[in-house]
Design an enzyme around this catalytic site. Structure first.
Site, short mmCIF file in Angstrom:
data_model
loop_
_atom_site.label_atom_id
_atom_site.label_comp_id
_atom_site.label_asym_id
_atom_site.label_seq_id
_atom_site.Cartn_x
_atom_site.Cartn_y
_atom_site.Cartn_z
N LYS A 1 -0.41 4.60 -1.39
CA LYS A 1 -1.45 5.38 -0.73
C LYS A 1 -0.90 6.66 -0.09
O LYS A 1 -1.69 7.51 0.35
CB LYS A 1 -2.18 4.54 0.32
CG LYS A 1 -3.13 3.53 -0.30
CD LYS A 1 -3.95 2.79 0.74
CE LYS A 1 -4.96 1.85 0.09
NZ LYS A 1 -5.73 1.09 1.09
N ASP B 1 -4.98 -10.48 1.96
CA ASP B 1 -5.43 -9.12 2.21
C ASP B 1 -6.92 -9.10 2.56
O ASP B 1 -7.35 -8.41 3.49
CB ASP B 1 -5.16 -8.27 0.97
CG ASP B 1 -5.31 -6.78 1.21
OD1 ASP B 1 -5.07 -6.33 2.34
OD2 ASP B 1 -5.67 -6.06 0.25
N ASP C 1 0.80 -1.23 0.00
CA ASP C 1 0.00 0.00 0.00
C ASP C 1 0.83 1.28 0.00
O ASP C 1 0.30 2.36 0.29
CB ASP C 1 -0.95 0.02 1.20
CG ASP C 1 -2.29 -0.63 0.90
OD1 ASP C 1 -2.60 -0.85 -0.29
OD2 ASP C 1 -3.03 -0.93 1.86
#
Length: 206
Positions: free
Chosen positions: A73, A151, A70
């Site tokens: 992000k 996930d 991630d």
């Protein structure tokens, strides 16, 4: 000489791992609700990777990709990233770019190897309706297919501002329901061979 080279190689691997974990912690520091998400999903993913036959000794970069999935992000504004109401089409399109942004951030980090493929492709779907590249089936790197299941398991079994965590058995049933559409059926079959208690132990060890 051999022992010295082996020691240097081990020290280098430890340095790489420490660097990756520091980057992962920096990303997670933004969101109190998902604390230790990267560590949990990495633990689940590594367990599942072994179950599908991935050689983690030959491909240690897979762990790095799990931890950094991630990182893209960091480019998403907080107002969008932490929004609890429905996203607009424009906001969703921005969120959906985070795998591309993450892969670009890590592009020149050579030691990450195939871990960068996890970062770019962890939101692809088995049926080809995922993003960012719309890959389908075995076009999706196996490590990314593994990560997708891990996930989702963590997302379902962790409290969120908009819903409580699901029990392990309900999370497993939900993942099984999307076998062949969102998830690789072979990965789901391997997932089904790992008992809930093992995932709970992994979570409790963090």
């Amino acid at each position: 000489m051999f022992k010295q080279e082996r020691t240097r190689a081990q020290e280098l691997r430890r340095s790489y791992r420490a660097t990756v974990r520091a980057l992962s912690n920096a990303v997670e520091a933004r969101d109190a609700y998902t604390g230790k998400h990267a560590e949990r999903v990495t633990a689940y993913g590594m367990e599942l990777a072994r179950a599908v036959g991935l050689s983690l000794e030959e491909s240690p970069q897979i762990e790095f990709g799990f931890l950094l999935h991630d990182i893209g992000k960091v480019a998403v504004p907080d107002a969008i990233l932490f929004k609890t109401s429905k996203l607009t089409d424009e906001e969703y399109a921005l969120i959906a770019q985070h795998p591309v942004v993450g892969a670009e951030i890590l592009r020149d980090v050579d030691f990450l190897g195939e871990g960068k493929l996890v970062v770019r492709h962890h939101h692809e779907r088995w049926d080809g309706t995922g993003y960012p590249d719309g890959l389908a089936g075995e076009e999706i790197p196996l490590a990314a297919r593994v990560f997708s299941v891990a996930d989702t398991l963590d997302a379902l079994t962790t409290d969120r501002p908009y819903r409580p965590a699901s029990p392990w058995d309900e999370a497993r049933a939900e993942i099984r329901r999307f076998s062949g559409t969102q998830f690789d059926p072979t990965v789901v079959d391997a997932f089904d061979q790992i008992p809930d208690e093992q995932f709970a132990r992994l979570r409790g060890a963090l």
